[in-house]
Design a protein around this motif. Structure first.
Motif, PDB file in Angstrom:
ATOM      1  N   GLN A 192      40.940  33.621  41.535  1.00  0.00           N
ATOM      2  CA  GLN A 192      39.495  33.796  41.705  1.00  0.00           C
ATOM      3  C   GLN A 192      38.989  35.033  40.980  1.00  0.00           C
ATOM      4  O   GLN A 192      37.799  35.144  40.702  1.00  0.00           O
ATOM      5  CB  GLN A 192      39.177  33.912  43.194  1.00  0.00           C
ATOM      6  N   LEU A 193      39.898  35.961  40.724  1.00  0.00           N
ATOM      7  CA  LEU A 193      39.550  37.239  40.103  1.00  0.00           C
ATOM      8  C   LEU A 193      40.658  37.626  39.145  1.00  0.00           C
ATOM      9  O   LEU A 193      41.838  37.436  39.453  1.00  0.00           O
ATOM     10  CB  LEU A 193      39.381  38.313  41.174  1.00  0.00           C
ATOM     11  N   ALA A 194      40.286  38.157  37.986  1.00  0.00           N
ATOM     12  CA  ALA A 194      41.263  38.643  37.013  1.00  0.00           C
ATOM     13  C   ALA A 194      41.052  40.134  36.794  1.00  0.00           C
ATOM     14  O   ALA A 194      39.918  40.611  36.725  1.00  0.00           O
ATOM     15  CB  ALA A 194      41.115  37.901  35.687  1.00  0.00           C
ATOM     16  N   LEU A 195      42.156  40.858  36.696  1.00  0.00           N
ATOM     17  CA  LEU A 195      42.116  42.302  36.464  1.00  0.00           C
ATOM     18  C   LEU A 195      42.781  42.622  35.143  1.00  0.00           C
ATOM     19  O   LEU A 195      43.915  42.204  34.891  1.00  0.00           O
ATOM     20  CB  LEU A 195      42.834  43.036  37.601  1.00  0.00           C
ATOM     21  N   LEU A 196      42.064  43.356  34.286  1.00  0.00           N
ATOM     22  CA  LEU A 196      42.580  43.801  32.995  1.00  0.00           C
ATOM     23  C   LEU A 196      42.938  45.284  33.065  1.00  0.00           C
ATOM     24  O   LEU A 196      42.505  45.996  33.973  1.00  0.00           O
ATOM     25  CB  LEU A 196      41.525  43.577  31.906  1.00  0.00           C
ATOM     26  N   PRO A 197      43.700  45.798  32.081  1.00  0.00           N
ATOM     27  CA  PRO A 197      44.037  47.232  32.056  1.00  0.00           C
ATOM     28  C   PRO A 197      42.822  48.108  31.740  1.00  0.00           C
ATOM     29  O   PRO A 197      41.700  47.623  31.542  1.00  0.00           O
ATOM     30  CB  PRO A 197      45.094  47.323  30.943  1.00  0.00           C
ATOM     31  N   ALA A 208      32.946  35.427  28.886  1.00  0.00           N
ATOM     32  CA  ALA A 208      34.231  34.805  29.211  1.00  0.00           C
ATOM     33  C   ALA A 208      34.307  34.480  30.700  1.00  0.00           C
ATOM     34  O   ALA A 208      34.764  33.397  31.097  1.00  0.00           O
ATOM     35  CB  ALA A 208      35.381  35.722  28.806  1.00  0.00           C
ATOM     36  N   ALA A 209      33.865  35.402  31.555  1.00  0.00           N
ATOM     37  CA  ALA A 209      33.877  35.150  32.998  1.00  0.00           C
ATOM     38  C   ALA A 209      32.999  33.955  33.342  1.00  0.00           C
ATOM     39  O   ALA A 209      33.390  33.089  34.142  1.00  0.00           O
ATOM     40  CB  ALA A 209      33.408  36.392  33.741  1.00  0.00           C
ATOM     41  N   ARG A 210      31.821  33.888  32.735  1.00  0.00           N
ATOM     42  CA  ARG A 210      30.895  32.790  33.019  1.00  0.00           C
ATOM     43  C   ARG A 210      31.447  31.453  32.520  1.00  0.00           C
ATOM     44  O   ARG A 210      31.387  30.437  33.226  1.00  0.00           O
ATOM     45  CB  ARG A 210      29.537  33.064  32.370  1.00  0.00           C
ATOM     46  N   GLU A 211      31.985  31.435  31.310  1.00  0.00           N
ATOM     47  CA  GLU A 211      32.491  30.185  30.737  1.00  0.00           C
ATOM     48  C   GLU A 211      33.663  29.628  31.534  1.00  0.00           C
ATOM     49  O   GLU A 211      33.778  28.407  31.711  1.00  0.00           O
ATOM     50  CB  GLU A 211      32.915  30.420  29.285  1.00  0.00           C
ATOM     51  N   ILE A 212      34.533  30.526  32.024  1.00  0.00           N
ATOM     52  CA  ILE A 212      35.718  30.075  32.749  1.00  0.00           C
ATOM     53  C   ILE A 212      35.419  29.888  34.230  1.00  0.00           C
ATOM     54  O   ILE A 212      36.062  29.092  34.912  1.00  0.00           O
ATOM     55  CB  ILE A 212      36.875  31.076  32.565  1.00  0.00           C
ATOM     56  N   GLY A 213      34.440  30.611  34.748  1.00  0.00           N
ATOM     57  CA  GLY A 213      34.132  30.545  36.169  1.00  0.00           C
ATOM     58  C   GLY A 213      35.075  31.363  37.016  1.00  0.00           C
ATOM     59  O   GLY A 213      35.518  30.933  38.083  1.00  0.00           O
ATOM     60  N   ASN A 269      34.132  56.396  30.439  1.00  0.00           N
ATOM     61  CA  ASN A 269      35.129  55.348  30.589  1.00  0.00           C
ATOM     62  C   ASN A 269      34.718  54.553  31.826  1.00  0.00           C
ATOM     63  O   ASN A 269      34.879  55.008  32.958  1.00  0.00           O
ATOM     64  CB  ASN A 269      36.512  55.980  30.757  1.00  0.00           C
ATOM     65  N   THR A 270      34.182  53.352  31.617  1.00  0.00           N
ATOM     66  CA  THR A 270      33.492  52.625  32.675  1.00  0.00           C
ATOM     67  C   THR A 270      34.176  51.303  32.983  1.00  0.00           C
ATOM     68  O   THR A 270      34.323  50.449  32.100  1.00  0.00           O
ATOM     69  CB  THR A 270      32.031  52.352  32.270  1.00  0.00           C
ATOM     70  N   ALA A 271      34.604  51.140  34.232  1.00  0.00           N
ATOM     71  CA  ALA A 271      35.105  49.842  34.682  1.00  0.00           C
ATOM     72  C   ALA A 271      33.910  48.950  34.998  1.00  0.00           C
ATOM     73  O   ALA A 271      32.919  49.404  35.592  1.00  0.00           O
ATOM     74  CB  ALA A 271      35.982  50.013  35.912  1.00  0.00           C
ATOM     75  N   LEU A 272      34.003  47.683  34.598  1.00  0.00           N
ATOM     76  CA  LEU A 272      32.911  46.731  34.770  1.00  0.00           C
ATOM     77  C   LEU A 272      33.408  45.546  35.581  1.00  0.00           C
ATOM     78  O   LEU A 272      34.441  44.954  35.257  1.00  0.00           O
ATOM     79  CB  LEU A 272      32.406  46.250  33.411  1.00  0.00           C
ATOM     80  N   ALA A 273      32.682  45.186  36.638  1.00  0.00           N
ATOM     81  CA  ALA A 273      33.063  44.070  37.501  1.00  0.00           C
ATOM     82  C   ALA A 273      32.051  42.941  37.355  1.00  0.00           C
ATOM     83  O   ALA A 273      30.859  43.124  37.636  1.00  0.00           O
ATOM     84  CB  ALA A 273      33.140  44.526  38.959  1.00  0.00           C
ATOM     85  N   PHE A 274      32.531  41.779  36.910  1.00  0.00           N
ATOM     86  CA  PHE A 274      31.691  40.598  36.720  1.00  0.00           C
ATOM     87  C   PHE A 274      32.091  39.531  37.744  1.00  0.00           C
ATOM     88  O   PHE A 274      33.289  39.317  37.987  1.00  0.00           O
ATOM     89  CB  PHE A 274      31.872  40.025  35.314  1.00  0.00           C
ATOM     90  N   ASP A 275      31.104  38.856  38.321  1.00  0.00           N
ATOM     91  CA  ASP A 275      31.434  37.738  39.193  1.00  0.00           C
ATOM     92  C   ASP A 275      31.666  36.489  38.341  1.00  0.00           C
ATOM     93  O   ASP A 275      31.609  36.537  37.112  1.00  0.00           O
ATOM     94  CB  ASP A 275      30.368  37.529  40.264  1.00  0.00           C
TER      95      ASP A 275
END
Length: 285
Positions: A34-39, A72-77, A96-102
């Motif tokens: 449901q959620l993906a985390l990148l470095p 990418a988040a929107r296209e994959i859901g 250096n900003t972390a960004l969280a997309f639903d």
């Protein structure tokens, strides 16, 4: 309530690598994530390897890296936590900003890294400024979460604050040397225990520009149980709120935080430092 998270130990700094990000997110989604985390700053090269700042390493708000992750988040859901170096249009400072997309690609939260190294291979203050706001809880996912970027977890105040505010998961994208992972494992586990949250972390995967980056992805429960520790490009972990509820009922350390007293202590320390700087300034004058 459960949250399935894909820990993606990959970076995508080249412009033509965005397709790779989409394919990886598609794979994670197909496996139930449901959620993906990148470095840390995953669509950048590791520019703090040197003190040389390049114009294209930072971008304005909602810049090309932001849009690539949002699309990418929107296209994959799938929900996605990535990041970029964001330049404030008013102050011209970069963070250096972390960004969280639903899963609809909407930005539901962000966090500016607070604690910046300035040492060999990690010349970070040469590239961006320390954040100027405390961490806060991000909603929009099955479990509320907070973010601490890399060296922020070495100062437990942020994790403790997030736990007290109601975060159930603390996310830690990082860029760390592979050889130092045993220390990071101890710190991440301690933060999970003392904040009574799940803690999950993903590193940049391999050496860059002579900096020996690497180490495993890591996930630990609020019980201290290690859920995952792997150098695979992608692993999935499932976080269970029932476990969290059980631990919070029986763990005596999860008590109301005496925030007023701690704030008074920190305020006193800040005043002492300010007075000392003033004294030194007068002496040098």
């Amino acid at each position: 309530m459960q949250l399935s998270v894909a820990l993606i130990r990959m970076v995508f700094p080249e412009r033509d690598a965005i397709g790779g990000l989409r394919e990886t997110l598609k794979q994670a989604h197909s496996q139930g994530a449901q959620l993906a985390l990148l470095p840390e700053i995953p669509l950048n090269v590791w520019s703090p390897a040197t003190k040389i700042r390049k114009d294209d390493e930072a971008e304005a708000p909602v810049g090309p890296r932001h849009r690539a992750m949002s699309d990418a988040a929107r296209e994959i859901g799938i929900g996605l936590i990535g990041g970029a170096i964001i330049r404030d249009p008013k102050s011209r400072r970069s963070y250096n900003t972390a960004l969280a997309f639903d899963r609809s690609g909407e930005l539901v939260g962000s966090y500016r890294k607070l604690h910046l190294p300035e040492e060999e291979g990690f010349w970070e203050t040469s590239h961006y400024d320390p954040g100027d706001k405390p961490p806060s809880v991000i909603r929009g996912f099955p479990m509320p979460l907070g973010i601490q970027v890399c060296s922020d977890v070495n100062r437990p105040e942020g994790s403790l604050l997030l736990g007290a505010l109601g975060a159930e998961v603390i996310i830690c994208p990082r860029a760390t040397e592979a050889a130092t992972f045993p220390r990071w494992k101890t710190v991440l586990t301690a933060n999970a225990l003392t904040s009574c949250t799940y803690v999950i972390s993903v590193p940049r995967p391999q050496p860059e520009f002579g900096v020996p980056l690497g180490g495993p992805s890591f996930a630990v429960a609020p019980t201290g149980e290690v859920l995952a520790e792997s150098t695979e490009p992608m692993i999935l972990v499932t976080l269970d709120r029932n476990i969290l509820d059980q631990v919070r009922r029986r763990y005596p350390g999860y008590l109301p935080v005496r925030a007023d007293l701690y704030a008074e202590g920190w305020k006193s320390l800040t005043s002492q430092k300010a007075n000392l700087r003033g004294l030194r300034s007068r002496r040098s004058g």
